[in-house]
Design an enzyme around this catalytic site. Structure first.
Site, short mmCIF file in Angstrom:
data_model
loop_
_atom_site.label_atom_id
_atom_site.label_comp_id
_atom_site.label_asym_id
_atom_site.label_seq_id
_atom_site.Cartn_x
_atom_site.Cartn_y
_atom_site.Cartn_z
N LYS A 35 0.92 -1.19 0.12
CA LYS A 35 0.12 -0.02 0.06
C LYS A 35 0.85 1.04 0.02
O LYS A 35 2.05 1.20 0.42
CB LYS A 35 -0.95 0.01 1.36
CG LYS A 35 -2.28 0.85 1.18
CD LYS A 35 -3.29 0.17 0.27
CE LYS A 35 -4.47 0.93 0.15
NZ LYS A 35 -5.68 0.05 -0.30
P1 NAD Z 1 -12.80 8.32 -2.43
O1 NAD Z 1 -11.57 9.52 -2.27
O2 NAD Z 1 -13.17 8.23 -3.99
O3 NAD Z 1 -14.14 8.70 -1.96
C1 NAD Z 1 -13.96 8.79 -0.40
C2 NAD Z 1 -15.35 9.69 0.05
O4 NAD Z 1 -15.41 9.85 1.53
C3 NAD Z 1 -15.31 11.07 -0.33
O5 NAD Z 1 -16.56 11.44 -0.97
C4 NAD Z 1 -15.02 12.05 0.70
O6 NAD Z 1 -15.40 13.16 0.66
C5 NAD Z 1 -15.65 10.95 1.68
N1 NAD Z 1 -15.16 11.23 3.18
C6 NAD Z 1 -13.83 11.14 3.64
N2 NAD Z 1 -13.57 11.50 4.89
C7 NAD Z 1 -14.95 11.13 5.25
C8 NAD Z 1 -15.49 11.34 6.71
N3 NAD Z 1 -14.87 11.63 7.85
N4 NAD Z 1 -16.88 11.62 6.57
C9 NAD Z 1 -17.74 11.31 5.56
N5 NAD Z 1 -17.23 11.02 4.46
C10 NAD Z 1 -15.90 11.30 4.22
O7 NAD Z 1 -12.23 7.02 -2.01
P2 NAD Z 1 -12.39 5.56 -2.37
O8 NAD Z 1 -11.58 5.04 -3.43
O9 NAD Z 1 -14.01 5.50 -2.58
O10 NAD Z 1 -12.20 4.78 -0.90
C11 NAD Z 1 -13.01 4.90 0.23
C12 NAD Z 1 -12.59 3.78 0.98
O11 NAD Z 1 -12.75 2.44 0.35
C13 NAD Z 1 -11.13 3.68 1.56
O12 NAD Z 1 -11.27 3.15 2.82
C14 NAD Z 1 -10.24 2.74 0.58
O13 NAD Z 1 -9.22 2.25 1.16
C15 NAD Z 1 -11.37 1.69 0.54
N6 NAD Z 1 -11.20 0.99 -0.76
C16 NAD Z 1 -11.19 1.50 -2.15
C17 NAD Z 1 -11.03 0.96 -3.08
C18 NAD Z 1 -10.76 1.51 -4.31
O14 NAD Z 1 -10.97 0.59 -5.64
N7 NAD Z 1 -11.12 2.77 -4.85
C19 NAD Z 1 -10.80 -0.64 -3.20
C20 NAD Z 1 -10.87 -1.12 -1.96
C21 NAD Z 1 -11.02 -0.45 -0.70
#
Ligand code: NAD
Length: 468
Positions: free
Chosen positions: A102
């Protein structure tokens, strides 16, 4: 003091205590192999700004090590190592040929212009390439919080510039745009996987009943989602549009918007993209106390934003019967115990959000084989289906039904194959987790323990195979 990394290690220790591993192997699997820290300068807005980035390699029991890169102003080494460990367990649980890694850059992407982010990203990529933390055979990043397909494309392009003779260069990163050697369905993959995970749970009546559901249909189930980013938006969209769930609350950084009749997710996404938050959205009622909505009465709670949002302080007040960890590490170790005691079922992160890395695997394979999925078979299949239809017509004397033609004659497109492969991985993995959870002789304590057990056993097998 507890931390994200300690939480992950406690989950691991908890499971490993009941496994029969050779002496010392558990410790070897548990620790992070290496973490690279870089501090680099970029001249922007008339002065040099110094940025800090990390790339942790938790395990290389399989190569390459796989895992996203996030851009976040609160990133630190502890968080990156915890996330790298989760990647190891996730990939092993799915049976993917990857170790776990990561990365993170300590930056608030919303504070920088697109062209500035490009400069910063390319500079970060140079550091990773120079130090052996980016290549198709060693270390392959993907998007995560704060990064997207554009970020991945800049990284791939920087790699191509520095290593023009590497024919597999494009496989150095996944989650690229379609025009840049990406794959159909990668952007939606994690949210799509969350949907498949929930479907698999509800289609297993014995599991659904443990959370107090009668099982079967998802129609009309109420869902609260935290985070309307890549993962949260796609999960919300598919669950509401295709399964008939009611998204009764969406929590974002600036608060929560609620509608008991179900929010219009497309309209809300457009509003968030235009304004940066949920405030002012006309299709629901706004409350600035966003985190409080995690305690809303609902069937399914989906934290899809960040880690450690369900903790000792609110675990006793969570009103959902099913928590689906779309984000990585949203539940602390203590909160996990508390929820379990209260009969709340958790679909754990290493399974719930595994759709992203599953489709990243398909993209990596596509890049390495240099041929789109389905290219060789598509016309051949179409011809075969037409011959079969004509034969049926001749045998029965009846015309092939017009309404079935499109589905029957159309050859397999890349998106069909990707969705089918993802569906299969998510469902077959769920069946295995459920089997372990319901094992009459030695039942796993919960789905998380089942997932960790499956994964740790597979990693141990890989080490045993090479004689360690
Ligand atoms: P992203 O940046 O696209 O979206 C995150 C969203 O959460 C944003 O809209 C942000 O404004 C919101 N956010 C951030 N902090 C917040 C808070 N305190 N309260 C409410 N909303 C909040 O990120 P993502 O890619 O969707 O990832 C989200 C989660 O999923 C992370 O934990 C990431 O590790 C996990 N994840 C992502 C993927 C992927 O393919 N993108 C894969 C596996 C896991």
């Amino acid at each position: 003091m507890s931390s994200f990394l300690k939480d992950v290690e406690s989950q691991f220790d908890n499971v490993v205590a009941s496994l029969d591993l050779p002496e010392g192997l558990a410790e070897k699997i548990r620790v992070c192999n290496a973490t690279y820290v870089t501090r680099f300068g970029v001249r922007l807005r008339g002065k040099i700004h110094t940025f800090t980035g990390w790339r942790a390699v938790h395990s290389t029991h399989q190569n390459p090590a796989k895992g996203g890169i996030r851009y976040s102003s609160i990133a630190d080494q502890d968080e990156v190592e915890a996330l790298a460990a989760l990647m190891t367990y996730k990939c092993a649980m799915l049976g993917l040929p990857f170790g776990g890694s990561k990365g993170a850059l300590k930056i608030d992407p919303s504070k920088w212009e697109e062209n500035e982010l490009e400069k910063i990203t390319r500079r970060f990529a140079q550091e990773l390439i120079r130090h052996g933390f980016l290549s198709s055979g060693m270390n392959v990043p993907a998007p995560d919080m704060g990064t997207n397909e554009q970020t991945m494309m800049w990284i791939a392009d920087e790699y191509r510039r520095l290593k023009p003779d590497d024919i597999n260069g494009m496989a150095c990163v996944t989650g690229k745009p379609l025009g840049g050697n990406g794959i159909e369905g990668r952007t939606e993959a994690t949210g799509r996987g969350v949907q498949f995970a929930i479907q698999a749970f509800f289609e297993t009546p014995s599991d659904a009943s443990k959370a107090g559901f009668s099982g079967g249909d998802l129609h009309g189930r109420s869902v609260v989602i935290q985070g309307l980013g890549n993962v949260g938006y796609h999960a919300a969209k598919f669950l509401s549009k295709e399964d008939g769930c009611l998204i009764t609350a969406v929590i974002e950084r600036d608060g929560v918007v609620r509608n008991t009749a179900g929010l219009d997710i497309e309209a809300l996404k457009t509003h968030v993209a235009a304004t940066g938050g949920v405030h002012g959205f006309e299709g629901g009622s706004y409350d600035p106390e966003g985190a409080r909505a995690l305690e809303d009465n609902c069937d399914i709670l989906i934290p899809a934003a960040m880690e450690r949002v369900i903790h000792c302080g609110n675990a006793g007040a969570i009103n959902a019967r099913l928590v689906v960890e779309a984000a990585n590490g949203p539940t602390t170790y203590e909160a996990d115990q508390k929820l379990r005691e209260r009969g709340v079922v958790i679909i754990p992160d290493i399974y719930a959000n595994a759709g992203g890395v599953a489709v990243s695997y398909f993209e990596w394979v596509k890049n390495l084989t240099h041929i789109p999925f389905g290219l060789m078979e598509r016309r051949y299949d179409e011809k075969g289906h037409r011959t079969l239809a004509r034969s049926l017509e001749m045998m029965t004397g009846q015309a092939f039904p017009k309404e079935a033609e499109a589905a029957f004659f159309q050859g397999r497109r890349e998106i069909d194959l990707v969705r089918s492969g993802l569906d299969d991985m998510m469902r077959s993995t769920y069946a295995e987790l459920s089997r372990r959870w319901n094992d009459p002789d030695d039942p796993a304590r919960d789905l998380r323990s089942a997932a960790y057990t499956l994964s740790i056993n597979r990693i141990a097998e890989a080490y045993k195979a090479i004689g360690i």
